[in-house]
Scaffold this active site. Structure first.
Site, PDB file in Angstrom:
ATOM      1  N   CYS A  92     -72.407 -40.860   4.449  1.00 47.65           N
ATOM      2  CA  CYS A  92     -71.404 -39.975   3.830  1.00 47.65           C
ATOM      3  C   CYS A  92     -70.453 -39.367   4.865  1.00 47.65           C
ATOM      4  O   CYS A  92     -69.388 -38.868   4.505  1.00 47.65           O
ATOM      5  CB  CYS A  92     -72.098 -38.869   3.051  1.00 47.65           C
ATOM      6  N   HIS A 114     -67.503 -33.003   1.817  1.00 46.32           N
ATOM      7  CA  HIS A 114     -68.275 -34.060   1.168  1.00 46.32           C
ATOM      8  C   HIS A 114     -68.869 -33.530  -0.143  1.00 46.32           C
ATOM      9  O   HIS A 114     -69.380 -32.414  -0.204  1.00 46.32           O
ATOM     10  CB  HIS A 114     -69.386 -34.553   2.092  1.00 46.32           C
ATOM     11  N   ASN A 140     -71.703 -38.112  -6.304  1.00 53.73           N
ATOM     12  CA  ASN A 140     -71.624 -38.283  -4.851  1.00 53.73           C
ATOM     13  C   ASN A 140     -71.314 -39.761  -4.572  1.00 53.73           C
ATOM     14  O   ASN A 140     -72.111 -40.631  -4.913  1.00 53.73           O
ATOM     15  CB  ASN A 140     -72.972 -37.864  -4.235  1.00 53.73           C
TER      16      ASN A 140
HETATM   17  N1  COA Z   1     -84.089 -34.685 -14.653  1.00 55.95           N
HETATM   18  C1  COA Z   1     -85.022 -33.779 -14.997  1.00 55.95           C
HETATM   19  N2  COA Z   1     -85.967 -33.358 -14.153  1.00 55.95           N
HETATM   20  C2  COA Z   1     -85.975 -33.867 -12.907  1.00 55.95           C
HETATM   21  C3  COA Z   1     -85.028 -34.803 -12.486  1.00 55.95           C
HETATM   22  C4  COA Z   1     -84.059 -35.209 -13.418  1.00 55.95           C
HETATM   23  N3  COA Z   1     -83.098 -36.101 -13.105  1.00 55.95           N
HETATM   24  N4  COA Z   1     -85.270 -35.129 -11.192  1.00 55.95           N
HETATM   25  C5  COA Z   1     -86.333 -34.402 -10.810  1.00 55.95           C
HETATM   26  N5  COA Z   1     -86.774 -33.651 -11.854  1.00 55.95           N
HETATM   27  C6  COA Z   1     -87.888 -32.699 -11.874  1.00 55.95           C
HETATM   28  C7  COA Z   1     -88.935 -33.029 -10.828  1.00 55.95           C
HETATM   29  O1  COA Z   1     -89.848 -33.984 -11.310  1.00 55.95           O
HETATM   30  C8  COA Z   1     -89.564 -31.681 -10.614  1.00 55.95           C
HETATM   31  O2  COA Z   1     -90.452 -31.424 -11.671  1.00 55.95           O
HETATM   32  P1  COA Z   1     -91.852 -30.651 -11.403  1.00 55.95           P
HETATM   33  O3  COA Z   1     -91.461 -29.296 -10.902  1.00 55.95           O
HETATM   34  O4  COA Z   1     -92.483 -30.658 -12.745  1.00 55.95           O
HETATM   35  O5  COA Z   1     -92.556 -31.469 -10.377  1.00 55.95           O
HETATM   36  C9  COA Z   1     -88.406 -30.704 -10.777  1.00 55.95           C
HETATM   37  O6  COA Z   1     -87.409 -31.401 -11.533  1.00 55.95           O
HETATM   38  C10 COA Z   1     -87.829 -30.236  -9.470  1.00 55.95           C
HETATM   39  O7  COA Z   1     -87.596 -31.384  -8.648  1.00 55.95           O
HETATM   40  P2  COA Z   1     -86.955 -31.268  -7.222  1.00 55.95           P
HETATM   41  O8  COA Z   1     -86.817 -32.624  -6.652  1.00 55.95           O
HETATM   42  O9  COA Z   1     -87.704 -30.233  -6.440  1.00 55.95           O
HETATM   43  O10 COA Z   1     -85.528 -30.683  -7.608  1.00 55.95           O
HETATM   44  P3  COA Z   1     -84.483 -29.964  -6.697  1.00 55.95           P
HETATM   45  O11 COA Z   1     -84.271 -28.599  -7.170  1.00 55.95           O
HETATM   46  O12 COA Z   1     -84.767 -30.169  -5.230  1.00 55.95           O
HETATM   47  O13 COA Z   1     -83.172 -30.796  -7.051  1.00 55.95           O
HETATM   48  C11 COA Z   1     -81.782 -32.512  -6.120  1.00 55.95           C
HETATM   49  C12 COA Z   1     -83.119 -32.181  -6.768  1.00 55.95           C
HETATM   50  C13 COA Z   1     -81.791 -33.976  -5.786  1.00 55.95           C
HETATM   51  C14 COA Z   1     -80.664 -32.228  -7.128  1.00 55.95           C
HETATM   52  C15 COA Z   1     -81.580 -31.624  -4.855  1.00 55.95           C
HETATM   53  O14 COA Z   1     -82.743 -31.700  -4.063  1.00 55.95           O
HETATM   54  C16 COA Z   1     -80.405 -32.053  -4.034  1.00 55.95           C
HETATM   55  O15 COA Z   1     -79.293 -31.983  -4.473  1.00 55.95           O
HETATM   56  N6  COA Z   1     -80.651 -32.461  -2.783  1.00 55.95           N
HETATM   57  C17 COA Z   1     -79.593 -32.881  -1.874  1.00 55.95           C
HETATM   58  C18 COA Z   1     -79.231 -34.290  -2.196  1.00 55.95           C
HETATM   59  C19 COA Z   1     -78.017 -34.755  -1.436  1.00 55.95           C
HETATM   60  O16 COA Z   1     -77.125 -34.002  -1.158  1.00 55.95           O
HETATM   61  N7  COA Z   1     -78.020 -36.051  -1.143  1.00 55.95           N
HETATM   62  C20 COA Z   1     -76.922 -36.715  -0.561  1.00 55.95           C
HETATM   63  C21 COA Z   1     -76.754 -36.463   0.868  1.00 55.95           C
HETATM   64  S1  COA Z   1     -75.258 -37.110   1.401  1.00 55.95           S
END
Ligand code: COA
Length: 332
Positions: A118, A259, A289
Protein backbone atom coordinates in the site's frame (compact mmCIF):
# COMPACT_ATOMS: atom_id res chain seq x y z
CA UNK A 1 27.27 21.58 -12.06
CA UNK A 2 23.85 19.97 -11.65
CA UNK A 3 21.11 22.37 -12.72
CA UNK A 4 18.43 22.73 -10.06
CA UNK A 5 14.97 21.62 -11.14
CA UNK A 6 11.49 21.55 -9.70
CA UNK A 7 9.00 18.76 -10.37
CA UNK A 8 5.52 19.48 -11.62
CA UNK A 9 2.49 17.19 -11.64
CA UNK A 10 1.25 17.67 -15.19
CA UNK A 11 -1.78 15.43 -14.87
CA UNK A 12 -3.47 12.64 -12.92
CA UNK A 13 -5.95 9.90 -13.69
CA UNK A 14 -7.57 6.85 -12.17
CA UNK A 15 -9.79 4.01 -13.19
CA UNK A 16 -12.06 1.67 -11.27
CA UNK A 17 -13.94 -1.32 -12.67
CA UNK A 18 -17.68 -0.83 -13.14
CA UNK A 19 -18.82 -3.84 -11.11
CA UNK A 20 -19.72 -3.08 -7.48
CA UNK A 21 -19.60 -5.39 -4.45
CA UNK A 22 -21.73 -3.90 -1.68
CA UNK A 23 -21.83 -4.95 1.97
CA UNK A 24 -25.28 -6.36 1.26
CA UNK A 25 -23.85 -8.46 -1.60
CA UNK A 26 -21.28 -9.91 0.83
CA UNK A 27 -24.00 -11.02 3.25
CA UNK A 28 -25.34 -13.34 0.53
CA UNK A 29 -22.31 -15.62 0.74
CA UNK A 30 -20.60 -14.71 4.03
CA UNK A 31 -21.58 -14.51 7.70
CA UNK A 32 -21.32 -10.74 8.05
CA UNK A 33 -23.53 -7.67 8.09
CA UNK A 34 -23.58 -4.12 6.81
CA UNK A 35 -23.48 -2.56 10.28
CA UNK A 36 -20.38 -4.51 11.39
CA UNK A 37 -18.48 -3.58 8.22
CA UNK A 38 -19.46 0.10 8.29
CA UNK A 39 -18.70 0.54 11.97
CA UNK A 40 -15.30 -1.19 11.87
CA UNK A 41 -14.07 0.01 8.48
CA UNK A 42 -16.31 2.77 7.04
CA UNK A 43 -16.76 0.76 3.83
CA UNK A 44 -20.12 0.65 2.00
CA UNK A 45 -19.01 -0.92 -1.27
CA UNK A 46 -15.97 -1.75 -3.40
CA UNK A 47 -15.27 -1.96 -7.12
CA UNK A 48 -14.27 -5.37 -8.41
CA UNK A 49 -12.73 -6.52 -11.67
CA UNK A 50 -14.36 -9.16 -13.84
CA UNK A 51 -11.48 -11.43 -14.92
CA UNK A 52 -13.70 -13.12 -17.53
CA UNK A 53 -13.72 -9.77 -19.37
CA UNK A 54 -9.93 -9.48 -19.20
CA UNK A 55 -10.09 -6.97 -16.36
CA UNK A 56 -6.79 -7.38 -14.54
CA UNK A 57 -4.01 -5.19 -13.10
CA UNK A 58 -2.44 -4.51 -16.50
CA UNK A 59 -5.81 -3.48 -17.91
CA UNK A 60 -6.68 -1.28 -14.91
CA UNK A 61 -3.24 0.33 -14.84
CA UNK A 62 -3.35 1.03 -18.57
CA UNK A 63 -6.70 2.82 -18.19
CA UNK A 64 -5.38 4.90 -15.26
CA UNK A 65 -2.27 5.90 -17.24
CA UNK A 66 -4.34 6.79 -20.33
CA UNK A 67 -6.52 9.05 -18.17
CA UNK A 68 -3.47 10.72 -16.59
CA UNK A 69 -1.86 11.24 -20.00
CA UNK A 70 -5.05 12.81 -21.35
CA UNK A 71 -5.17 15.12 -18.32
CA UNK A 72 -1.48 16.03 -18.78
CA UNK A 73 -1.85 16.40 -22.56
CA UNK A 74 1.23 14.31 -23.34
CA UNK A 75 2.05 11.68 -25.96
CA UNK A 76 3.53 8.27 -25.08
CA UNK A 77 6.74 9.20 -26.90
CA UNK A 78 7.43 11.88 -24.25
CA UNK A 79 7.64 9.33 -21.38
CA UNK A 80 11.16 8.52 -20.15
CA UNK A 81 10.23 6.20 -17.28
CA UNK A 82 7.13 4.34 -16.13
CA UNK A 83 7.06 3.16 -12.50
CA UNK A 84 4.31 0.72 -11.57
CA UNK A 85 3.58 0.01 -7.90
CA UNK A 86 1.58 -3.17 -7.38
CA UNK A 87 1.34 -6.45 -5.46
CA UNK A 88 -1.05 -7.99 -7.97
CA UNK A 89 0.84 -7.96 -11.26
CA UNK A 90 -0.20 -10.94 -13.37
CA UNK A 91 3.35 -12.19 -13.70
CA UNK A 92 6.64 -11.58 -11.91
CA UNK A 93 8.25 -11.43 -15.36
CA UNK A 94 7.67 -9.33 -17.35
CA UNK A 95 7.04 -6.42 -15.04
CA UNK A 96 3.51 -5.02 -15.32
CA UNK A 97 5.18 -1.68 -16.10
CA UNK A 98 6.54 -3.13 -19.37
CA UNK A 99 3.15 -4.37 -20.52
CA UNK A 100 1.43 -1.10 -19.62
CA UNK A 101 4.16 0.86 -21.46
CA UNK A 102 3.52 -1.38 -24.47
CA UNK A 103 -0.26 -0.87 -24.23
CA UNK A 104 0.09 2.91 -24.33
CA UNK A 105 2.70 2.83 -27.11
CA UNK A 106 5.66 4.00 -25.01
CA UNK A 107 8.44 2.07 -26.75
CA UNK A 108 11.92 2.19 -25.29
CA UNK A 109 11.21 4.07 -22.07
CA UNK A 110 12.50 2.58 -18.80
CA UNK A 111 9.80 0.59 -17.03
CA UNK A 112 9.82 -1.39 -13.81
CA UNK A 113 7.57 -2.49 -10.96
CA UNK A 114 7.85 -1.44 -7.34
CA UNK A 115 6.71 -3.78 -4.59
CA UNK A 116 5.94 -1.88 -1.42
CA UNK A 117 2.26 -2.88 -1.08
CA UNK A 118 0.00 0.00 0.00
CA UNK A 119 3.03 2.32 0.29
CA UNK A 120 3.97 1.55 -3.33
CA UNK A 121 2.70 4.72 -4.99
CA UNK A 122 4.59 6.90 -2.49
CA UNK A 123 7.75 4.84 -2.94
CA UNK A 124 7.36 5.41 -6.69
CA UNK A 125 6.65 9.12 -6.27
CA UNK A 126 9.78 9.51 -4.10
CA UNK A 127 11.98 7.68 -6.62
CA UNK A 128 10.52 9.48 -9.64
CA UNK A 129 10.86 12.88 -8.04
CA UNK A 130 14.51 12.25 -7.10
CA UNK A 131 15.38 10.97 -10.59
CA UNK A 132 13.85 14.05 -12.18
CA UNK A 133 15.62 16.37 -9.73
CA UNK A 134 18.91 14.57 -10.45
CA UNK A 135 18.44 15.23 -14.17
CA UNK A 136 18.20 11.53 -15.10
CA UNK A 137 14.71 11.85 -16.61
CA UNK A 138 12.38 14.67 -17.63
CA UNK A 139 8.99 12.97 -17.78
CA UNK A 140 7.96 10.10 -15.52
CA UNK A 141 4.63 8.30 -15.17
CA UNK A 142 3.98 6.94 -11.68
CA UNK A 143 1.25 4.35 -11.18
CA UNK A 144 -0.28 2.65 -8.14
CA UNK A 145 -2.69 -0.12 -9.07
CA UNK A 146 -4.03 -3.30 -7.50
CA UNK A 147 -6.66 -5.91 -8.19
CA UNK A 148 -6.99 -7.06 -4.60
CA UNK A 149 -9.96 -9.31 -5.40
CA UNK A 150 -7.48 -11.62 -7.17
CA UNK A 151 -5.76 -12.37 -3.85
CA UNK A 152 -8.89 -12.48 -1.66
CA UNK A 153 -10.15 -15.57 0.09
CA UNK A 154 -13.86 -14.83 0.49
CA UNK A 155 -14.17 -17.50 3.18
CA UNK A 156 -11.96 -15.24 5.35
CA UNK A 157 -14.43 -12.58 6.45
CA UNK A 158 -11.94 -10.71 8.64
CA UNK A 159 -9.87 -9.79 5.58
CA UNK A 160 -11.96 -9.96 2.41
CA UNK A 161 -14.50 -7.32 3.43
CA UNK A 162 -11.76 -4.66 3.36
CA UNK A 163 -10.39 -4.72 -0.17
CA UNK A 164 -11.31 -3.56 -3.67
CA UNK A 165 -9.76 -2.91 -7.08
CA UNK A 166 -8.57 0.46 -8.41
CA UNK A 167 -5.62 2.12 -10.12
CA UNK A 168 -4.33 5.68 -10.27
CA UNK A 169 -1.49 7.48 -12.03
CA UNK A 170 0.33 10.81 -12.18
CA UNK A 171 2.50 12.35 -14.89
CA UNK A 172 5.55 14.16 -13.46
CA UNK A 173 7.76 16.55 -15.40
CA UNK A 174 10.83 18.67 -14.71
CA UNK A 175 10.18 22.40 -14.41
CA UNK A 176 12.33 25.48 -13.90
CA UNK A 177 9.96 26.53 -11.12
CA UNK A 178 11.95 25.37 -8.09
CA UNK A 179 9.04 25.90 -5.72
CA UNK A 180 7.24 22.87 -7.19
CA UNK A 181 7.65 19.26 -6.14
CA UNK A 182 8.86 17.31 -3.15
CA UNK A 183 9.73 19.34 -0.09
CA UNK A 184 10.50 16.27 1.96
CA UNK A 185 9.73 12.60 1.50
CA UNK A 186 10.43 9.35 3.29
CA UNK A 187 10.41 5.60 2.66
CA UNK A 188 10.69 3.00 5.44
CA UNK A 189 10.39 -0.72 6.07
CA UNK A 190 10.38 -3.00 9.11
CA UNK A 191 10.70 -6.52 7.79
CA UNK A 192 10.53 -8.04 11.28
CA UNK A 193 6.72 -7.68 11.15
CA UNK A 194 6.27 -9.09 7.64
CA UNK A 195 4.03 -11.90 8.91
CA UNK A 196 1.28 -9.41 9.83
CA UNK A 197 0.46 -8.95 6.13
CA UNK A 198 1.62 -11.40 3.49
CA UNK A 199 0.66 -13.45 0.45
CA UNK A 200 2.11 -16.98 0.72
CA UNK A 201 3.04 -18.70 -2.51
CA UNK A 202 4.03 -22.01 -0.94
CA UNK A 203 3.14 -23.57 2.47
CA UNK A 204 6.82 -23.05 3.41
CA UNK A 205 6.21 -19.29 3.33
CA UNK A 206 3.87 -19.42 6.33
CA UNK A 207 5.61 -18.28 9.52
CA UNK A 208 6.07 -20.61 12.51
CA UNK A 209 2.87 -21.02 14.47
CA UNK A 210 0.59 -20.42 11.49
CA UNK A 211 -1.16 -23.25 9.62
CA UNK A 212 0.71 -24.36 6.49
CA UNK A 213 -2.59 -24.89 4.77
CA UNK A 214 -2.55 -25.06 0.96
CA UNK A 215 -5.95 -23.29 0.78
CA UNK A 216 -4.24 -20.12 2.09
CA UNK A 217 -1.81 -19.95 -0.84
CA UNK A 218 -1.92 -16.84 -3.04
CA UNK A 219 -4.45 -15.14 -0.77
CA UNK A 220 -3.74 -12.20 1.51
CA UNK A 221 -3.12 -13.16 5.15
CA UNK A 222 -3.53 -10.41 7.71
CA UNK A 223 -3.27 -9.94 11.45
CA UNK A 224 -5.93 -7.23 11.51
CA UNK A 225 -5.44 -6.06 15.10
CA UNK A 226 -1.66 -5.69 14.78
CA UNK A 227 -1.96 -3.93 11.43
CA UNK A 228 -4.56 -1.57 12.87
CA UNK A 229 -2.24 -0.62 15.75
CA UNK A 230 0.63 -0.16 13.29
CA UNK A 231 -1.58 2.02 11.06
CA UNK A 232 -2.61 4.43 13.80
CA UNK A 233 0.93 4.68 15.21
CA UNK A 234 2.53 5.13 11.78
CA UNK A 235 0.05 7.74 10.57
CA UNK A 236 0.59 9.82 13.70
CA UNK A 237 4.37 9.52 13.86
CA UNK A 238 4.82 10.11 10.13
CA UNK A 239 2.69 13.25 10.06
CA UNK A 240 4.37 14.69 13.18
CA UNK A 241 7.90 13.81 12.07
CA UNK A 242 7.46 15.16 8.53
CA UNK A 243 6.07 18.48 9.74
CA UNK A 244 8.73 18.82 12.46
CA UNK A 245 11.51 18.31 9.93
CA UNK A 246 10.39 21.29 7.86
CA UNK A 247 9.05 23.39 10.74
CA UNK A 248 5.47 23.52 9.49
CA UNK A 249 2.22 23.33 11.47
CA UNK A 250 -0.64 20.98 10.57
CA UNK A 251 -2.88 23.90 9.57
CA UNK A 252 -0.34 25.00 6.93
CA UNK A 253 -1.00 21.80 4.96
CA UNK A 254 -3.79 22.28 2.41
CA UNK A 255 -4.63 18.61 1.88
CA UNK A 256 -3.83 15.24 3.46
CA UNK A 257 -3.98 12.38 0.94
CA UNK A 258 -3.76 9.29 3.12
CA UNK A 259 -3.86 5.60 2.37
CA UNK A 260 -7.42 4.33 2.65
CA UNK A 261 -6.97 1.39 5.02
CA UNK A 262 -9.74 2.00 7.50
CA UNK A 263 -12.02 5.04 7.99
CA UNK A 264 -11.78 4.61 11.77
CA UNK A 265 -8.00 4.95 11.70
CA UNK A 266 -8.32 8.08 9.53
CA UNK A 267 -10.90 9.56 11.88
CA UNK A 268 -8.50 9.01 14.80
CA UNK A 269 -5.87 11.00 12.87
CA UNK A 270 -8.34 13.73 11.99
CA UNK A 271 -9.16 14.22 15.66
CA UNK A 272 -5.57 13.93 16.90
CA UNK A 273 -4.29 16.63 14.53
CA UNK A 274 -7.54 18.62 14.45
CA UNK A 275 -7.71 18.37 10.65
CA UNK A 276 -10.95 19.68 9.10
CA UNK A 277 -12.99 17.07 7.15
CA UNK A 278 -12.40 18.82 3.82
CA UNK A 279 -8.61 18.52 4.23
CA UNK A 280 -8.71 14.76 4.92
CA UNK A 281 -10.78 13.31 2.08
CA UNK A 282 -11.73 9.64 1.98
CA UNK A 283 -12.91 7.28 -0.74
CA UNK A 284 -12.73 4.02 1.24
CA UNK A 285 -16.52 4.15 1.68
CA UNK A 286 -17.00 3.61 -2.09
CA UNK A 287 -13.83 1.75 -3.07
CA UNK A 288 -12.56 -0.16 -0.03
CA UNK A 289 -8.82 -0.50 0.49
CA UNK A 290 -7.24 -0.73 -2.98
CA UNK A 291 -3.65 -1.13 -1.73
CA UNK A 292 -1.30 0.71 -4.14
CA UNK A 293 -4.32 2.14 -5.99
CA UNK A 294 -5.81 3.98 -3.01
CA UNK A 295 -3.54 7.04 -2.74
CA UNK A 296 -3.31 7.90 -6.47
CA UNK A 297 -7.03 7.37 -7.12
CA UNK A 298 -7.98 9.58 -4.17
CA UNK A 299 -5.44 12.19 -5.31
CA UNK A 300 -6.96 12.23 -8.80
CA UNK A 301 -10.51 12.46 -7.45
CA UNK A 302 -9.55 15.38 -5.19
CA UNK A 303 -7.72 17.20 -8.02
CA UNK A 304 -10.66 16.78 -10.37
CA UNK A 305 -12.97 18.19 -7.69
CA UNK A 306 -10.78 21.33 -7.53
CA UNK A 307 -8.50 20.39 -4.61
CA UNK A 308 -4.68 20.15 -4.60
CA UNK A 309 -4.48 23.33 -6.68
CA UNK A 310 -1.40 25.04 -8.04
CA UNK A 311 0.72 26.20 -5.07
CA UNK A 312 -1.07 23.99 -2.49
CA UNK A 313 0.92 22.04 0.08
CA UNK A 314 -0.12 18.38 0.03
CA UNK A 315 0.91 15.72 2.54
CA UNK A 316 0.78 12.10 1.37
CA UNK A 317 1.00 9.24 3.90
CA UNK A 318 0.74 5.48 3.36
CA UNK A 319 1.66 2.21 5.06
CA UNK A 320 1.27 -1.46 4.17
CA UNK A 321 2.76 -4.91 3.75
CA UNK A 322 6.46 -5.31 4.40
CA UNK A 323 5.73 -3.68 6.73
CA UNK A 324 6.42 -0.48 4.82
CA UNK A 325 5.49 3.15 5.24
CA UNK A 326 6.17 6.31 3.28
CA UNK A 327 5.32 9.98 3.17
CA UNK A 328 5.68 13.02 0.97
CA UNK A 329 5.18 16.72 1.46
CA UNK A 330 4.63 18.16 -1.99
CA UNK A 331 4.16 21.70 -3.28
CA UNK A 332 1.77 21.59 -6.24
N1 COA B 1 -18.43 -9.62 9.92
C1 COA B 1 -18.88 -9.86 11.16
N2 COA B 1 -18.08 -10.22 12.16
C2 COA B 1 -16.77 -10.34 11.91
C3 COA B 1 -16.23 -10.09 10.64
C4 COA B 1 -17.12 -9.72 9.62
N3 COA B 1 -16.71 -9.45 8.37
N4 COA B 1 -14.89 -10.28 10.68
C5 COA B 1 -14.59 -10.62 11.95
N5 COA B 1 -15.73 -10.67 12.69
C6 COA B 1 -15.86 -10.97 14.12
C7 COA B 1 -14.72 -11.83 14.62
O1 COA B 1 -14.97 -13.20 14.39
C8 COA B 1 -14.72 -11.48 16.08
O2 COA B 1 -15.76 -12.19 16.72
P1 COA B 1 -15.56 -12.78 18.21
O3 COA B 1 -15.33 -11.58 19.08
O4 COA B 1 -16.84 -13.49 18.45
O5 COA B 1 -14.37 -13.67 18.13
C9 COA B 1 -15.12 -10.01 16.11
O6 COA B 1 -15.79 -9.77 14.87
C10 COA B 1 -13.95 -9.08 16.26
O7 COA B 1 -12.95 -9.46 15.32
P2 COA B 1 -11.60 -8.67 15.17
O8 COA B 1 -10.80 -9.28 14.09
O9 COA B 1 -10.98 -8.51 16.52
O10 COA B 1 -12.17 -7.25 14.70
P3 COA B 1 -11.46 -5.86 14.71
O11 COA B 1 -12.18 -4.95 15.59
O12 COA B 1 -9.97 -5.98 14.89
O13 COA B 1 -11.72 -5.39 13.21
C11 COA B 1 -10.57 -5.19 11.12
C12 COA B 1 -11.20 -6.14 12.14
C13 COA B 1 -9.98 -6.02 10.03
C14 COA B 1 -11.67 -4.30 10.54
C15 COA B 1 -9.50 -4.30 11.83
O14 COA B 1 -8.65 -5.14 12.58
C16 COA B 1 -8.68 -3.51 10.86
O15 COA B 1 -9.19 -2.66 10.18
N6 COA B 1 -7.37 -3.75 10.83
C17 COA B 1 -6.45 -3.04 9.95
C18 COA B 1 -6.53 -3.65 8.60
C19 COA B 1 -5.77 -2.86 7.57
O16 COA B 1 -5.68 -1.66 7.63
N7 COA B 1 -5.24 -3.60 6.59
C20 COA B 1 -4.61 -3.04 5.46
C21 COA B 1 -3.26 -2.54 5.71
S1 COA B 1 -2.70 -1.67 4.34
Amino acid sequence: MLKQRGVQILGTGHHAPEQRLTNHDLTKFMDTNDEWIRQRTGIDERRICDPTKGENTTWLGTKAVENAMADAGIEASEIDLLLFATVTGEMTCPATACRVADNIGAQGCAAFDILAACSGFLYALNIASDMIRAGTYDTVVVVGCDVMTRIMDYTNRGVSILFGDCGGAAVLRATDDLSKGKIIGSMHADGSSWADLFIPVSPLDCPPGQPKDSTRMLSLQMNGREVYKFAVKTFAETISHTLEQVGLATEEVDMFICHQSNARALETMRKKFDIPDEKLPINIDRYGNCSGGSVPSLFDQVRRAGGCKDGDLVMFVAFGGGLTWASMLWRM
